[in-house]
Write a protein that holds these residues in place. Structure first.
Motif, PDB file in Angstrom:
ATOM      1  N   ASP A   1     -12.634 -63.459 -11.159  1.00  0.00           N
ATOM      2  CA  ASP A   1     -11.591 -64.263 -11.792  1.00  0.00           C
ATOM      3  C   ASP A   1     -12.131 -65.106 -12.940  1.00  0.00           C
ATOM      4  O   ASP A   1     -11.406 -65.909 -13.509  1.00  0.00           O
ATOM      5  N   SER A   2     -13.410 -64.921 -13.275  1.00  0.00           N
ATOM      6  CA  SER A   2     -14.011 -65.736 -14.334  1.00  0.00           C
ATOM      7  C   SER A   2     -13.803 -65.128 -15.717  1.00  0.00           C
ATOM      8  O   SER A   2     -14.160 -65.731 -16.717  1.00  0.00           O
ATOM      9  N   GLY A   3     -13.268 -63.917 -15.783  1.00  0.00           N
ATOM     10  CA  GLY A   3     -13.038 -63.282 -17.081  1.00  0.00           C
ATOM     11  C   GLY A   3     -14.168 -62.387 -17.535  1.00  0.00           C
ATOM     12  O   GLY A   3     -14.208 -61.991 -18.696  1.00  0.00           O
ATOM     13  N   LEU A   4     -15.097 -62.033 -16.615  1.00  0.00           N
ATOM     14  CA  LEU A   4     -16.220 -61.182 -17.010  1.00  0.00           C
ATOM     15  C   LEU A   4     -15.755 -59.830 -17.518  1.00  0.00           C
ATOM     16  O   LEU A   4     -16.199 -59.362 -18.564  1.00  0.00           O
ATOM     17  N   ILE A   5     -14.845 -59.194 -16.790  1.00  0.00           N
ATOM     18  CA  ILE A   5     -14.406 -57.854 -17.188  1.00  0.00           C
ATOM     19  C   ILE A   5     -13.654 -57.898 -18.517  1.00  0.00           C
ATOM     20  O   ILE A   5     -13.628 -56.917 -19.273  1.00  0.00           O
ATOM     21  N   ASP A   6     -13.072 -59.042 -18.844  1.00  0.00           N
ATOM     22  CA  ASP A   6     -12.344 -59.158 -20.119  1.00  0.00           C
ATOM     23  C   ASP A   6     -13.286 -59.078 -21.309  1.00  0.00           C
ATOM     24  O   ASP A   6     -12.841 -58.809 -22.433  1.00  0.00           O
ATOM     25  N   LEU A   7     -14.583 -59.311 -21.079  1.00  0.00           N
ATOM     26  CA  LEU A   7     -15.539 -59.182 -22.170  1.00  0.00           C
ATOM     27  C   LEU A   7     -15.623 -57.741 -22.668  1.00  0.00           C
ATOM     28  O   LEU A   7     -16.038 -57.495 -23.804  1.00  0.00           O
ATOM     29  N   ARG A   8     -15.237 -56.790 -21.823  1.00  0.00           N
ATOM     30  CA  ARG A   8     -15.253 -55.385 -22.239  1.00  0.00           C
ATOM     31  C   ARG A   8     -14.136 -55.097 -23.249  1.00  0.00           C
ATOM     32  O   ARG A   8     -14.162 -54.066 -23.918  1.00  0.00           O
ATOM     33  N   ALA A   9     -13.164 -55.984 -23.308  1.00  0.00           N
ATOM     34  CA  ALA A   9     -12.065 -55.789 -24.252  1.00  0.00           C
ATOM     35  C   ALA A   9     -12.375 -56.359 -25.631  1.00  0.00           C
ATOM     36  O   ALA A   9     -11.544 -56.284 -26.533  1.00  0.00           O
ATOM     37  N   LYS A  10     -13.567 -56.916 -25.784  1.00  0.00           N
ATOM     38  CA  LYS A  10     -13.949 -57.494 -27.069  1.00  0.00           C
ATOM     39  C   LYS A  10     -14.024 -56.400 -28.127  1.00  0.00           C
ATOM     40  O   LYS A  10     -14.652 -55.356 -27.919  1.00  0.00           O
ATOM     41  N   HIS A  11     -13.389 -56.630 -29.253  1.00  0.00           N
ATOM     42  CA  HIS A  11     -13.325 -55.606 -30.307  1.00  0.00           C
ATOM     43  C   HIS A  11     -14.131 -56.057 -31.520  1.00  0.00           C
ATOM     44  O   HIS A  11     -13.948 -57.159 -32.032  1.00  0.00           O
TER      45      HIS A  11
ATOM     46  N   LYS B   1      -6.858 -49.187 -23.863  1.00  0.00           N
ATOM     47  CA  LYS B   1      -7.777 -50.259 -24.234  1.00  0.00           C
ATOM     48  C   LYS B   1      -7.990 -51.257 -23.100  1.00  0.00           C
ATOM     49  O   LYS B   1      -8.611 -52.299 -23.306  1.00  0.00           O
ATOM     50  N   HIS B   2      -7.469 -50.936 -21.922  1.00  0.00           N
ATOM     51  CA  HIS B   2      -7.674 -51.820 -20.777  1.00  0.00           C
ATOM     52  C   HIS B   2      -9.169 -51.909 -20.483  1.00  0.00           C
ATOM     53  O   HIS B   2      -9.894 -50.915 -20.568  1.00  0.00           O
ATOM     54  N   PRO B   3      -9.688 -53.105 -20.145  1.00  0.00           N
ATOM     55  CA  PRO B   3     -11.144 -53.250 -19.947  1.00  0.00           C
ATOM     56  C   PRO B   3     -11.713 -52.351 -18.851  1.00  0.00           C
ATOM     57  O   PRO B   3     -12.915 -52.067 -18.854  1.00  0.00           O
ATOM     58  N   ILE B   4     -10.905 -51.875 -17.917  1.00  0.00           N
ATOM     59  CA  ILE B   4     -11.432 -50.996 -16.870  1.00  0.00           C
ATOM     60  C   ILE B   4     -11.887 -49.670 -17.444  1.00  0.00           C
ATOM     61  O   ILE B   4     -12.937 -49.138 -17.056  1.00  0.00           O
ATOM     62  N   VAL B   5     -11.124 -49.115 -18.370  1.00  0.00           N
ATOM     63  CA  VAL B   5     -11.412 -47.761 -18.865  1.00  0.00           C
ATOM     64  C   VAL B   5     -11.916 -47.750 -20.305  1.00  0.00           C
ATOM     65  O   VAL B   5     -12.231 -46.685 -20.840  1.00  0.00           O
ATOM     66  N   ARG B   6     -12.028 -48.897 -20.934  1.00  0.00           N
ATOM     67  CA  ARG B   6     -12.430 -48.964 -22.332  1.00  0.00           C
ATOM     68  C   ARG B   6     -13.879 -48.493 -22.507  1.00  0.00           C
ATOM     69  O   ARG B   6     -14.797 -48.982 -21.847  1.00  0.00           O
ATOM     70  N   HIS B   7     -14.063 -47.510 -23.363  1.00  0.00           N
ATOM     71  CA  HIS B   7     -15.384 -47.020 -23.765  1.00  0.00           C
ATOM     72  C   HIS B   7     -16.188 -46.415 -22.614  1.00  0.00           C
ATOM     73  O   HIS B   7     -17.416 -46.485 -22.630  1.00  0.00           O
ATOM     74  N   ILE B   8     -15.532 -45.844 -21.619  1.00  0.00           N
ATOM     75  CA  ILE B   8     -16.289 -45.152 -20.590  1.00  0.00           C
ATOM     76  C   ILE B   8     -16.216 -43.652 -20.846  1.00  0.00           C
ATOM     77  O   ILE B   8     -15.370 -43.164 -21.600  1.00  0.00           O
ATOM     78  N   ASN B   9     -17.115 -42.916 -20.225  1.00  0.00           N
ATOM     79  CA  ASN B   9     -17.172 -41.471 -20.396  1.00  0.00           C
ATOM     80  C   ASN B   9     -15.950 -40.825 -19.729  1.00  0.00           C
ATOM     81  O   ASN B   9     -15.210 -41.463 -18.975  1.00  0.00           O
ATOM     82  N   ALA B  10     -15.766 -39.528 -20.002  1.00  0.00           N
ATOM     83  CA  ALA B  10     -14.664 -38.792 -19.395  1.00  0.00           C
ATOM     84  C   ALA B  10     -14.758 -38.867 -17.875  1.00  0.00           C
ATOM     85  O   ALA B  10     -15.840 -38.820 -17.292  1.00  0.00           O
ATOM     86  N   VAL B  11     -13.611 -38.985 -17.215  1.00  0.00           N
ATOM     87  CA  VAL B  11     -13.531 -39.110 -15.758  1.00  0.00           C
ATOM     88  C   VAL B  11     -13.045 -37.783 -15.177  1.00  0.00           C
ATOM     89  O   VAL B  11     -12.062 -37.207 -15.655  1.00  0.00           O
TER      90      VAL B  11
END
Length: 799
Positions: free
Chosen positions: A739-749, A590-600
């Motif tokens: 550092d503004s928290g943009l990528i953390d928005l991907r962790a929104k559930h 569930k880390h925002p880097i890999v959350r909801h992305i296609n198969a790698v």
């Protein structure tokens, strides 16, 4: 006032008019929400939400409440009842309040009847009872406050006329004007910067906020101000009928008007709100608020989904519209515009223009009764700012994920995608990143697609260390970069290069390592059909070990792999087989880097070991599957073996292995207790809190080429499949540089609250009959009992 209130309430139920008004409300809501196939049907919506009810109800109230109000004062004036009331010691204020509360009581009965809809949806939800009750309560509050404003407007109109029909039409006009008139007029953009202020005068924007489940104090105060204004006007009209002295009549009115003005000003200055939704879907992140502060000119958001899209996409469109409106409340420069795709004459022209932005339609199979139709939809958003446009795809291509879950993921990522694009348009000073070269790293054509993609968000340079140039100047130049990408080095790092990178990290620089510990010659493999895999001597083991990871010099073979095209015999046709050296990883973290992305797709990866290092948080991002076999090197990699390797035997598998790692914390220098190879640099033994990413594959972010053609990152030219490597690279650098928290928005559930479609299919008529029939039966039974009671009571009095 209380006896008058009871008398007014009895008046509605002592005649056929009051009962028929309630029946009109229940029948209209029941037919549109449960029976008609009109896009509002709750059973066809797919999700356990009453959004359609809160969308329809204000329009029903616009017609329903004027019918109630036209009898409250107009008939009293016409029949002389009002003059009789004035003979009693009761003020105009109490007369108005009694009638106001009596109409609102009837409205509350209507809202109570609608609780049956919520109960029905909770029974049909999966799992049962899965409703967002917080959002529901907030939405009911918004609808009730909207009804109070309509009622106050209706009483004002009724106090100005003795003709019921005139009162009805005046109230209808005023309700429409205040509910949507200002909103519609502002959407034509005739008044420039005042368009938003004009829209704020109307009820629609304020109801939208409360109706979405956000309790906003400013919106509550706004409804209070509107209701207070029209109640005061109604009271002034009654005083004028009594021919009260002007000074005596107007002084209380201006006092109330002053209070209303103060409340109205407070409504537009106080910004206190609470997101009542269970998953806080309408609470904007700090990164979003920061991005909106930089929007200094009109920013137009066009949602290309039309009104006739399938139900699942309607939910996506509705959530997108609500998010844009939440952004508009933070910054009036943000505006949601209507799409040209909804206009037939402009549709084809708009589609041609969209192709230039890279927007292409998605074909869907839609069930229409017993047949299926293909429908073309555009799940895209176009943002325009300062003569620039960006197209955003709302959907992620996630292999193996249920379509309904994919749409939910798309809803969850709305804020991230919109905010990222807004920053892309508004920020001129983009972060700087560099691709490191000097030890045989991949350069040129193989990184063309990656660099082109990244230039939309970063200033992308190349950086190479030279021992012959002033080292301090090189280090100062390196420190300008927010992140350094070390992609697929092939030769040994010198101690000077390692020391430069180490001190870059200690001084706050961030590094993305994409490193293969094993060398495999792909050209040799293609031409000869086999090649020798051997250990690379990169001289990085001590450096990475100090940072908490070790890349093992082995090859990871995975039964869950990407296909390649091979010849079935010589001569023979080509066919596709799974190639275990190209593991296909479906992100489960569930880390925002890999959350909801296609198969790698990995290419000849090694695996990672975690080193117990204090003050460094280690988060595995990607794992191989349970069907993994570790192959030692040196060893031959034979292309012909792919024809016989459809799956790896379970008795050979060693379980899942880590292929990618995120590191965050205080890194210790590898040269803390060693001789410093370069004395000119300011040495730092330990970094402040920093970040780093390590991928055990060097070619993971490289693109394929064909002649002068460059294909996107993650695109397989042999199979035509596109994997999630491009999204992985974008998210990785966003996590490192922002550092503004943009990528953390991907962790929104956002919780998915689907309806039980099978249960609806089997019991559809039962739920339609329940929600249409029970309110009607309750009203008819109540009317019959009330009539029986009155006949029995007054019949005895006559005897």
């Amino acid at each position: 006032m209380l006896p008058l209130y009871r008398q007014e309430l009895k008046k509605y139920f002592s005649s056929l008019f009051g009962l028929s008004s309630l029946l009109f409300f229940a029948l209209t809501e029941g037919l549109f929400l449960w029976v008609f196939d009109d896009g509002l049907n709750l059973l066809d919506g797919g999700y356990a939400t009453l959004d359609a009810f809160f969308l329809l109800s204000p329009w029903v109230f616009i017609c329903f409440i004027p019918a109630l109000c036209m009898r409250s004062l107009s008939e009293d004036r016409k029949s002389g009842t009002l003059e009789l009331l004035r003979s009693f010691p009761i003020s105009e204020e109490k007369i108005i309040y009694a009638k106001f509360l009596s109409v609102l009581s009837v409205v509350c009965i209507c809202l109570l009847l609608s609780f049956l809809y919520a109960f029905s949806l909770s029974q049909l939800a999966t799992p049962k009872g899965n409703l967002d009750w917080g959002a529901l309560y907030g939405s009911y509050l918004g609808l009730f406050l909207c009804a109070t404003a309509f009622t106050a407007i209706g009483l004002f109109a009724a106090s100005c006329s003795t003709h019921t029909l005139s009162t009805l039409f005046i109230t209808l006009f005023l309700n429409l004007l205040f509910f949507y008139g200002f909103e519609g007029l502002g959407s034509y953009r005739l008044f420039g910067s005042y368009d938003y202020a004009l829209q704020q005068l109307g009820l629609y924007n304020h109801y939208e906020t409360l109706g979405s489940g956000v309790f906003s104090l400013s919106d509550v105060l706004y409804f209070a101000a509107v209701s207070g204004l029209f109640i005061s006007l109604a009271q002034l009209a009654l005083k004028a009928l009594r021919q009260t002295p002007k000074a005596r009549a107007t002084k209380p009115f201006f006092q109330r008007l002053f209070i209303v003005a103060l409340v109205f000003i407070a409504a537009h200055t106080i910004n206190l709100q609470w997101d009542l939704t269970q998953d806080h879907r309408f609470t904007l992140g700090k990164a979003t608020e920061s991005a909106l502060e930089k929007v200094k000119a009109p920013l137009d958001v066009e949602i290309l989904l039309r009104y006739d899209v399938p139900a699942d996409f309607k939910r996506l469109k509705r959530e997108a519209k609500r998010l844009v409106r939440a952004m508009r409340r933070k910054n009036p420069n943000v505006e949601l515009i209507k799409t040209a795709l909804s206009k037939v004459k402009k549709s084809e022209k708009a589609i041609a223009e969209l192709k230039n932005l890279g927007v292409f339609p998605t074909q869907l199979q839609v069930d229409e009764g017993d047949s299926q139709l293909r429908k073309r939809i555009f799940p895209w958003v176009v943002i325009a700012y300062a003569n620039e446009k960006i197209a955003i795809s709302l959907l992620n291509d996630e292999k193996g994920v249920d379509p309904a879950e994919q749409l939910n993921h798309a809803t969850q990522e709305l804020e991230y995608k919109l905010t990222r694009s807004i920053r892309q348009l508004t920020e001129r000073d983009k972060p700087q990143i560099a691709f490191y070269h000097g030890e045989g790293e991949t350069e040129g054509a193989e990184l063309f697609a990656a660099k082109k993609m990244l230039r939309a968000f970063y200033r992308v340079d190349d950086f190479g260390f030279r021992d012959t140039t002033a080292i301090r100047l090189q280090f100062d130049s390196l420190m300008r970069y927010k992140a350094l990408v070390i992609n697929n080095p092939k030769s040994r790092f010198s101690e000077n290069s390692k020391y430069l990178i180490d001190q870059y990290i200690q001084h706050g620089g961030r590094v993305l390592w994409a490193v293969s510990a094993v060398a495999v010659n792909m050209e040799d493999l293609r031409s000869r059909g086999k090649t020798l895999a051997y250990v690379k001597d990169l001289n990085l083991t001590d450096l990475l070990f100090q940072y908490s990871v070790r890349i093992n010099p082995v090859l990871v073979k995975d039964g869950q792999a990407a296909p390649i095209k091979v010849k079935a015999g010589n001569p023979g046709p080509f066919r596709y087989v799974l190639w275990p050296y190209f593991p296909l990883i479906f992100p489960a973290d569930k880390h925002p880097i890999v959350r909801h992305i296609n198969a790698v797709r990995f290419i000849f990866p090694s695996d990672l070991d975690v080193i117990a290092t204090p003050d460094v948080e280690k988060t595995p991002l990607l794992w191989s599957s349970a069907e993994t076999v570790i192959q030692g090197v040196p060893a031959y990699v034979n292309l012909s073996s792919a024809q016989h390797t459809q799956a790896l035997h379970s008795d050979q598998s060693t379980g899942s292995h880590i292929l990618a790692m995120a590191l965050e914390g205080n890194f210790t220098s590898a040269y803390r207790y060693r001789v410093k190879p370069i004395s000119e640099l300011p040495f730092r033994a330990r970094s402040k809190r920093n970040k780093m990413l390590v991928f055990a594959s060097g070619a993971i972010f490289e693109n394929e080429t064909h002649g002068n053609s460059f294909f996107p990152v993650g695109y397989d030219t042999q199979t035509g499949q596109r994997y999630g490597n491009d999204a992985l690279l974008l998210n990785s650098l966003a996590w490192l540089t922002d550092d503004s928290g943009l990528i953390d928005l991907r962790a929104k559930h956002l919780a998915l609250r689907p309806l039980n479609r099978e249960k609806i299919r089997e019991e559809r008529w039962r739920w339609q009959l329940t929600n249409l029939g029970i309110p009607l039966l309750l009203l008819l039974a109540s009317g019959a009992l009330l009539a029986l009671y009155r006949r029995k009571k007054f019949g005895r009095q006559q005897l």
